[in-house]
Design a protein around this motif. Structure first.
Motif, PDB file in Angstrom:
ATOM      1  N   ASN A 109       0.828  -1.214   0.000  1.00 16.58           N
ATOM      2  CA  ASN A 109       0.000   0.000   0.000  1.00 16.58           C
ATOM      3  C   ASN A 109       0.860   1.262   0.000  1.00 16.58           C
ATOM      4  OD1 ASN A 109      -2.396  -1.460  -0.013  1.00 16.58           O
ATOM      5  ND2 ASN A 109      -2.512  -1.533   2.227  1.00 16.58           N
ATOM      6  N   ILE A 110       2.010   1.213   0.672  1.00 15.13           N
ATOM      7  CA  ILE A 110       2.907   2.371   0.685  1.00 15.13           C
ATOM      8  C   ILE A 110       3.498   2.604  -0.708  1.00 15.13           C
ATOM      9  CG2 ILE A 110       5.144   3.190   1.544  1.00 15.13           C
ATOM     10  CD1 ILE A 110       4.451   1.954   4.239  1.00 15.13           C
ATOM     11  N   ILE A 111       3.939   1.537  -1.365  1.00 16.97           N
ATOM     12  CA  ILE A 111       4.536   1.677  -2.695  1.00 16.97           C
ATOM     13  C   ILE A 111       3.502   2.155  -3.708  1.00 16.97           C
ATOM     14  CG2 ILE A 111       5.647   0.406  -4.581  1.00 16.97           C
ATOM     15  CD1 ILE A 111       6.993  -1.346  -2.522  1.00 16.97           C
ATOM     16  N   LYS A 112       2.261   1.697  -3.565  1.00 17.57           N
ATOM     17  CA  LYS A 112       1.207   2.115  -4.494  1.00 17.57           C
ATOM     18  C   LYS A 112       0.956   3.615  -4.417  1.00 17.57           C
ATOM     19  CE  LYS A 112      -2.529  -0.429  -4.752  1.00 17.57           C
ATOM     20  NZ  LYS A 112      -3.673  -1.258  -4.333  1.00 17.57           N
ATOM     21  N   ARG A 113       1.305   4.239  -3.290  1.00 13.66           N
ATOM     22  CA  ARG A 113       1.111   5.679  -3.136  1.00 13.66           C
ATOM     23  C   ARG A 113       2.276   6.486  -3.708  1.00 13.66           C
ATOM     24  NH1 ARG A 113       0.237   5.463   3.157  1.00 13.66           N
ATOM     25  NH2 ARG A 113       0.433   7.744   3.003  1.00 13.66           N
ATOM     26  N   THR A 114       3.290   5.809  -4.283  1.00 10.99           N
ATOM     27  CA  THR A 114       4.429   6.517  -4.874  1.00 10.99           C
ATOM     28  C   THR A 114       3.970   7.363  -6.050  1.00 10.99           C
ATOM     29  OG1 THR A 114       5.930   4.715  -4.241  1.00 10.99           O
ATOM     30  CG2 THR A 114       6.680   6.232  -5.962  1.00 10.99           C
ATOM     31  N   PRO A 115       4.326   8.637  -6.112  1.00 10.41           N
ATOM     32  CA  PRO A 115       3.923   9.467  -7.254  1.00 10.41           C
ATOM     33  C   PRO A 115       4.475   8.906  -8.571  1.00 10.41           C
ATOM     34  CG  PRO A 115       4.809  10.815  -5.465  1.00 10.41           C
ATOM     35  CD  PRO A 115       5.099   9.399  -5.120  1.00 10.41           C
ATOM     36  N   ASN A 116       3.601   8.815  -9.590  1.00 11.47           N
ATOM     37  CA  ASN A 116       4.010   8.369 -10.925  1.00 11.47           C
ATOM     38  C   ASN A 116       4.798   7.059 -10.884  1.00 11.47           C
ATOM     39  OD1 ASN A 116       2.925  10.722 -12.211  1.00 11.47           O
ATOM     40  ND2 ASN A 116       4.726  11.855 -11.529  1.00 11.47           N
ATOM     41  N   LEU A 117       4.209   6.072 -10.238  1.00  7.79           N
ATOM     42  CA  LEU A 117       4.897   4.792 -10.075  1.00  7.79           C
ATOM     43  C   LEU A 117       5.198   4.147 -11.430  1.00  7.79           C
ATOM     44  CD1 LEU A 117       5.982   2.542  -8.287  1.00  7.79           C
ATOM     45  CD2 LEU A 117       3.647   1.633  -8.126  1.00  7.79           C
ATOM     46  N   GLN A 118       4.272   4.256 -12.370  1.00  5.18           N
ATOM     47  CA  GLN A 118       4.509   3.661 -13.684  1.00  5.18           C
ATOM     48  C   GLN A 118       5.702   4.323 -14.371  1.00  5.18           C
ATOM     49  OE1 GLN A 118       1.469   2.258 -16.917  1.00  5.18           O
ATOM     50  NE2 GLN A 118       1.824   4.428 -17.289  1.00  5.18           N
ATOM     51  N   GLN A 119       5.820   5.650 -14.230  1.00  5.97           N
ATOM     52  CA  GLN A 119       6.949   6.340 -14.838  1.00  5.97           C
ATOM     53  C   GLN A 119       8.259   6.023 -14.121  1.00  5.97           C
ATOM     54  OE1 GLN A 119       7.039   7.993 -17.734  1.00  5.97           O
ATOM     55  NE2 GLN A 119       4.919   7.303 -17.892  1.00  5.97           N
ATOM     56  N   LEU A 120       8.184   5.700 -12.852  1.00  2.49           N
ATOM     57  CA  LEU A 120       9.385   5.251 -12.137  1.00  2.49           C
ATOM     58  C   LEU A 120       9.904   3.967 -12.758  1.00  2.49           C
ATOM     59  CD1 LEU A 120      11.457   5.173  -9.837  1.00  2.49           C
ATOM     60  CD2 LEU A 120       9.692   4.101  -8.399  1.00  2.49           C
ATOM     61  N   ILE A 151       7.032   7.042   3.776  1.00  2.00           N
ATOM     62  CA  ILE A 151       6.530   6.952   2.408  1.00  2.00           C
ATOM     63  C   ILE A 151       7.464   7.723   1.471  1.00  2.00           C
ATOM     64  CG2 ILE A 151       4.145   6.793   3.227  1.00  2.00           C
ATOM     65  CD1 ILE A 151       3.754   9.686   2.205  1.00  2.00           C
ATOM     66  N   ILE A 152       7.272   7.527   0.167  1.00  2.00           N
ATOM     67  CA  ILE A 152       8.061   8.227  -0.852  1.00  2.00           C
ATOM     68  C   ILE A 152       7.302   9.489  -1.247  1.00  2.00           C
ATOM     69  CG2 ILE A 152       9.046   8.069  -3.169  1.00  2.00           C
ATOM     70  CD1 ILE A 152       9.062   4.992  -2.743  1.00  2.00           C
ATOM     71  N   ARG A 153       7.872  10.640  -0.925  1.00  2.00           N
ATOM     72  CA  ARG A 153       7.216  11.900  -1.270  1.00  2.00           C
ATOM     73  C   ARG A 153       7.461  12.279  -2.723  1.00  2.00           C
ATOM     74  NH1 ARG A 153       9.193  17.139  -0.821  1.00  2.00           N
ATOM     75  NH2 ARG A 153      10.818  16.497   0.630  1.00  2.00           N
ATOM     76  N   ASN A 154       8.670  12.000  -3.205  1.00  2.00           N
ATOM     77  CA  ASN A 154       8.999  12.371  -4.581  1.00  2.00           C
ATOM     78  C   ASN A 154      10.200  11.552  -5.046  1.00  2.00           C
ATOM     79  OD1 ASN A 154       8.806  13.652  -7.020  1.00  2.00           O
ATOM     80  ND2 ASN A 154       9.300  15.697  -6.276  1.00  2.00           N
ATOM     81  N   TRP A 155      10.427  11.550  -6.352  1.00  2.00           N
ATOM     82  CA  TRP A 155      11.600  10.877  -6.918  1.00  2.00           C
ATOM     83  C   TRP A 155      11.997  11.580  -8.210  1.00  2.00           C
ATOM     84  CZ3 TRP A 155      11.335   8.898 -11.846  1.00  2.00           C
ATOM     85  CH2 TRP A 155      10.066   8.702 -12.371  1.00  2.00           C
TER      86      TRP A 155
END
Length: 484
Positions: A109-120, A151-155
């Motif tokens: 659930n934490i990883i799913k909240r990563t901004p633009n996960l598909q682009q990562l 959580i991951i705020r940005n990348w």
């Protein structure tokens, strides 16, 4: 024969020693990688050279030009997209352990909240082109779930050509010497900041097909951290570009034919007049020739002659151009029919073979990406679920073909073969109906009038069940009371 070793004579090699609790090889490399070359480059900084593939080795400008090539980039995107869109999950190492199951769900659930996960994922898969590609993260504490979570705020993506590795595999990133004020060291391409163990928790690097270079190719030693399509396809791309230059030069000069302007031999005034007329023409496929004036022939003195040029030579170059483009695309994709159209022949099975190749290619990339993203998973486990063994990041690359499974399940059902409902629902992607929700079912609900009805007729005796047992089973419930 006296100078032969025992193993050369056929005796078995001695068993390796075991010293205390040390692992085999004492837990170190037998030979450091940088020491396996005829010469060691960058000994002062102890980092691998930046020219780690054939493109960078030959020309940095050409390496950058390959990145803008639409043939290569379209094939690269067609290869990346299926992997980016795969479903994924976190698999606990012990599914019977409630603590590991709960932790796996939490981290997912934490990883799913990563901004633009598909682009990562797409950014990390740029390693297919560069050989390696990275991403750096900014973490923060979040309390929105009622508990403290990292959580991951940005990348941000990190270009593969900016990533430098020391001989001990410590990653570094090239930095601007004037504007970056942190620690930095000189490399053969400029200043680089090498990450501390704490900083490495905020950075991941995806490596595609690491490869050891030849003993005499020490400048390619950095390929041990990945070799991309840029390095492998560079010389084919270079050949295609040179053919393109020749073809365009041919078309520019003679593609629309040749025009010859004749001037009177020995007459400077005639030459200048004809030259002025020729220069007024568009293009450079115009030639000046002197010609004597005999006063008798129509082909004497000043004049113009038009010569049409055969395009067979241009067609040969164009065919070579298309062949090389096909090779470039086919190498990246591994097949062509899943993105392009072509005749396969009736019942040839070629399309199915290409589809199978595409699936294996996607699985190949997904498994590699799993290993890279596992570093991110480990960091999130360490901060959010201390003491719990990290689960495994896993893309759903073995998802069954739903149509084939439905056909097999229907056959098994008709053959009275028992099916596990939960497993069947999982493979079909159908969740269980929730309580209170309307359901669609082939089984019709029982009418109230039929509930209290007593079956008519004489029950048939089963050869496998005793008669007295059948009579006992025939008792029916009527208005809530069993019939005696």
């Amino acid at each position: 024969m006296a100078d032969l070793t025992p193993t050369e004579l056929g005796f078995p090699a001695p068993m390796p020693s075991q010293v205390g609790s040390l692992p085999p090889g004492d837990g170190k490399w037998n030979i450091p990688h940088f020491a396996t070359f005829a010469a060691v480059a960058n000994w002062a900084s102890k980092s691998y050279r930046w020219s780690f593939d054939e493109a960078l080795k030959d020309s940095r400008e050409n390496a950058m030009a390959m990145r803008r090539d639409p043939i290569i980039m379209s094939a690269l995107r067609d290869r990346q997209t299926p992997t980016c869109q795969l479903d994924w999950t976190i698999e606990p190492l012990n599914e019977s352990n409630p603590g590991e199951m709960e932790a796996a769900t939490k981290i997912k659930n934490i990883i799913k909240r990563t901004p633009n996960l598909q682009q990562l994922k797409r950014s990390l898969l740029e390693a297919l082109f560069y050989g390696k590609y990275g991403a750096q993260f900014v973490y923060e504490w979040d309390y929105s779930s009622g508990e403290k979570e990292l959580i991951i705020r940005n990348w941000k993506p990190v270009n593969g050509d900016k990533i430098v590795f020391k001989f001990d595999d410590t990653p570094g990133i090239l930095v601007n010497n004037a504007f970056y004020h942190g620690s930095k060291e000189a490399t053969d391409r400029g200043m680089a900041h090498f990450l501390t163990p704490d900083e490495q928790e905020c950075f991941i690097c995806h490596e595609f097909e690491p490869e050891d270079a030849d003993f005499y190719e020490n400048i390619l030693a950095g390929s041990v951290h990945g070799v991309g399509f840029r390095g492998r396809l560079y010389w084919f791309w270079w050949l295609r570009n040179n053919l393109t230059t020749i073809l365009m030069d041919f078309l520019q000069k003679v593609g629309s034919g040749i025009t010859i302007f004749f001037f009177e031999a020995g007459n400077d005034t005639s030459k200048q007049e004809v030259k002025d007329a020729a220069e007024a023409q568009i293009g450079n496929n115009v030639f000046l020739f002197p010609r004597n004036r005999d006063g008798q022939s129509a082909y004497s003195g000043p004049g113009i002659q038009r010569i049409e040029v055969s395009m067979q030579g241009a067609e040969v170059f164009l065919q070579l151009f298309n062949i090389i483009n096909g090779i470039l695309r086919g190498y990246i994709m591994g097949e062509t029919l899943t993105t392009d159209t072509a005749a396969t022949g009736l019942g040839s099975g070629v399309a199915e073979a290409h589809e199978s190749t595409a699936e294996r290619r996607t699985k190949y990339d997904a498994v590699d990406l799993d290993e890279t993203l596992q570093h991110l998973v480990n960091v999130l486990y360490r901060w959010n679920c201390p003491g719990v063994r990290p689960g495994r990041f896993h893309h759903a690359v073995d998802k069954p073909n739903v149509a084939e499974f439905m056909q097999a399940a229907d056959f098994a059902y008709n053959m009275n073969i028992a099916l596990d409902e939960d497993d069947t629902r999982e493979k079909l992607g159908l969740p269980k109906p929730e309580e209170g929700h309307s359901v669609l079912s082939k089984v019709a609900p029982m009418q109230p009038a039929a509930v209290g009805a007593i079956p008519q007729g004489v029950p048939m005796a089963s050869p496998e069940v005793p008669q007295d047992q059948q009579q006992a089973d025939q008792s029916q419930v009527v208005q809530g009371q069993p019939v005696q």
